[in-house]
Design a protein around this motif. Structure first.
Motif, PDB file in Angstrom:
ATOM      1  N   CYS A  55      39.932  49.105 -54.753  1.00 58.20           N
ATOM      2  CA  CYS A  55      39.132  48.671 -53.610  1.00 58.20           C
ATOM      3  C   CYS A  55      40.003  47.763 -52.748  1.00 58.20           C
ATOM      4  O   CYS A  55      40.518  46.751 -53.242  1.00 58.20           O
ATOM      5  N   ALA A  56      40.163  48.136 -51.490  1.00 59.94           N
ATOM      6  CA  ALA A  56      40.938  47.339 -50.548  1.00 59.94           C
ATOM      7  C   ALA A  56      39.982  46.562 -49.644  1.00 59.94           C
ATOM      8  O   ALA A  56      39.088  47.155 -49.038  1.00 59.94           O
ATOM      9  N   ALA A  57      40.175  45.261 -49.585  1.00 59.49           N
ATOM     10  CA  ALA A  57      39.295  44.400 -48.804  1.00 59.49           C
ATOM     11  C   ALA A  57      40.002  43.878 -47.564  1.00 59.49           C
ATOM     12  O   ALA A  57      41.205  43.604 -47.591  1.00 59.49           O
ATOM     13  N   SER A  58      39.242  43.735 -46.497  1.00 63.29           N
ATOM     14  CA  SER A  58      39.771  43.148 -45.265  1.00 63.29           C
ATOM     15  C   SER A  58      38.653  42.398 -44.560  1.00 63.29           C
ATOM     16  O   SER A  58      37.464  42.647 -44.801  1.00 63.29           O
ATOM     17  N   GLY A  59      39.036  41.449 -43.706  1.00 64.48           N
ATOM     18  CA  GLY A  59      38.052  40.709 -42.921  1.00 64.48           C
ATOM     19  C   GLY A  59      37.404  39.553 -43.654  1.00 64.48           C
ATOM     20  O   GLY A  59      36.418  38.977 -43.155  1.00 64.48           O
ATOM     21  N   LEU A  60      37.919  39.211 -44.816  1.00 65.75           N
ATOM     22  CA  LEU A  60      37.381  38.074 -45.549  1.00 65.75           C
ATOM     23  C   LEU A  60      38.522  37.362 -46.269  1.00 65.75           C
ATOM     24  O   LEU A  60      39.599  37.958 -46.453  1.00 65.75           O
ATOM     25  N   THR A  61      38.270  36.116 -46.637  1.00 73.24           N
ATOM     26  CA  THR A  61      39.261  35.378 -47.415  1.00 73.24           C
ATOM     27  C   THR A  61      39.119  35.827 -48.859  1.00 73.24           C
ATOM     28  O   THR A  61      38.366  35.253 -49.650  1.00 73.24           O
ATOM     29  N   PHE A  62      39.855  36.859 -49.186  1.00 70.74           N
ATOM     30  CA  PHE A  62      39.659  37.585 -50.439  1.00 70.74           C
ATOM     31  C   PHE A  62      39.692  36.673 -51.656  1.00 70.74           C
ATOM     32  O   PHE A  62      38.874  36.794 -52.561  1.00 70.74           O
ATOM     33  N   SER A  63      40.637  35.759 -51.687  1.00 70.06           N
ATOM     34  CA  SER A  63      40.821  34.921 -52.864  1.00 70.06           C
ATOM     35  C   SER A  63      39.654  33.961 -53.092  1.00 70.06           C
ATOM     36  O   SER A  63      39.573  33.331 -54.145  1.00 70.06           O
ATOM     37  N   SER A  64      38.744  33.860 -52.131  1.00 72.51           N
ATOM     38  CA  SER A  64      37.582  32.976 -52.275  1.00 72.51           C
ATOM     39  C   SER A  64      36.362  33.691 -52.837  1.00 72.51           C
ATOM     40  O   SER A  64      35.323  33.057 -53.057  1.00 72.51           O
ATOM     41  N   TYR A  65      36.495  34.989 -53.033  1.00 72.89           N
ATOM     42  CA  TYR A  65      35.358  35.799 -53.445  1.00 72.89           C
ATOM     43  C   TYR A  65      35.503  36.305 -54.879  1.00 72.89           C
ATOM     44  O   TYR A  65      36.579  36.756 -55.273  1.00 72.89           O
ATOM     45  N   ALA A  66      34.408  36.232 -55.618  1.00 72.46           N
ATOM     46  CA  ALA A  66      34.331  36.994 -56.860  1.00 72.46           C
ATOM     47  C   ALA A  66      34.108  38.455 -56.471  1.00 72.46           C
ATOM     48  O   ALA A  66      33.442  38.748 -55.474  1.00 72.46           O
ATOM     49  N   MET A  67      34.686  39.358 -57.241  1.00 66.29           N
ATOM     50  CA  MET A  67      34.581  40.779 -56.933  1.00 66.29           C
ATOM     51  C   MET A  67      33.908  41.511 -58.077  1.00 66.29           C
ATOM     52  O   MET A  67      34.094  41.172 -59.257  1.00 66.29           O
ATOM     53  N   GLY A  68      33.155  42.525 -57.729  1.00 68.07           N
ATOM     54  CA  GLY A  68      32.455  43.278 -58.756  1.00 68.07           C
ATOM     55  C   GLY A  68      32.500  44.767 -58.501  1.00 68.07           C
ATOM     56  O   GLY A  68      32.783  45.218 -57.386  1.00 68.07           O
ATOM     57  N   TRP A  69      32.251  45.498 -59.555  1.00 66.93           N
ATOM     58  CA  TRP A  69      32.060  46.949 -59.478  1.00 66.93           C
ATOM     59  C   TRP A  69      30.656  47.258 -59.993  1.00 66.93           C
ATOM     60  O   TRP A  69      30.242  46.742 -61.043  1.00 66.93           O
ATOM     61  N   PHE A  70      29.970  48.099 -59.259  1.00 58.79           N
ATOM     62  CA  PHE A  70      28.653  48.595 -59.636  1.00 58.79           C
ATOM     63  C   PHE A  70      28.693  50.106 -59.610  1.00 58.79           C
ATOM     64  O   PHE A  70      29.625  50.696 -59.057  1.00 58.79           O
ATOM     65  N   ARG A  71      27.690  50.727 -60.175  1.00 56.95           N
ATOM     66  CA  ARG A  71      27.621  52.194 -60.127  1.00 56.95           C
ATOM     67  C   ARG A  71      26.158  52.635 -60.017  1.00 56.95           C
ATOM     68  O   ARG A  71      25.245  51.920 -60.422  1.00 56.95           O
ATOM     69  N   GLN A  72      26.010  53.819 -59.464  1.00 52.21           N
ATOM     70  CA  GLN A  72      24.673  54.378 -59.314  1.00 52.21           C
ATOM     71  C   GLN A  72      24.708  55.859 -59.613  1.00 52.21           C
ATOM     72  O   GLN A  72      25.393  56.620 -58.915  1.00 52.21           O
ATOM     73  N   ALA A  73      23.977  56.246 -60.638  1.00 49.40           N
ATOM     74  CA  ALA A  73      23.852  57.648 -61.001  1.00 49.40           C
ATOM     75  C   ALA A  73      22.649  58.249 -60.277  1.00 49.40           C
ATOM     76  O   ALA A  73      21.736  57.518 -59.872  1.00 49.40           O
TER      77      ALA A  73
END
Length: 124
Positions: free
Chosen positions: A22-40
């Motif tokens: 996942c490539a992020a832009s437009g935010l201060t990435f290092s300040s954010y917790a990141m998660g993965w979700f899924r939907q079947a």
């Protein structure tokens, strides 16, 4: 404008591996917790894994522990999900999400930004 763009999904056989990114832009990435979700299909979106801003702490749903690994590269503004020993029940659209929090969360409501998702299909 915040953008999260997932890649790496595809079709894999049972027991195989995939690496989502996942490539992020437009935010201060290092300040954010990141998660993965899924939907079947026909199911609610569910938590898969999360990583704190510094990368030292992670959290997984029980069914993926020992098989999936979440990691991040703050220099490149990316977060990855390495998925091994894949099972048919892992088939879903996988979403990357960002939470403006210093705490790990498996609550979908904690996440402020979402990607469009990438399809993972595990065939038996």
């Amino acid at each position: 404008q915040v953008q999260l763009v997932e890649s790496g999904g595809g079709l894999v056989q049972v027991g195989g591996s995939l690496r989502l990114s996942c490539a992020a832009s437009g935010l201060t990435f290092s300040s954010y917790a990141m998660g993965w979700f899924r939907q079947a299909p026909g199911k609610e979106r569910e938590f898969v894994a999360a990583i704190i801003w510094g990368g030292r702490s992670t959290h997984y749903r029980d069914s993926v522990k020992g098989r999936f690994t979440i990691s991040r590269d703050n220099a490149k503004n990316t977060v990855a999900l390495q998925m091994n020993s894949l099972k048919p029940e892992d088939t879903a659209i996988y979403y990357c999400a960002a939470a403006g929090s210093t705490h790990l969360s498996d609550d979908i409501r904690s996440y402020d930004y979402w990607g469009q998702g990438t399809q993972v299909t595990v065939s038996s």
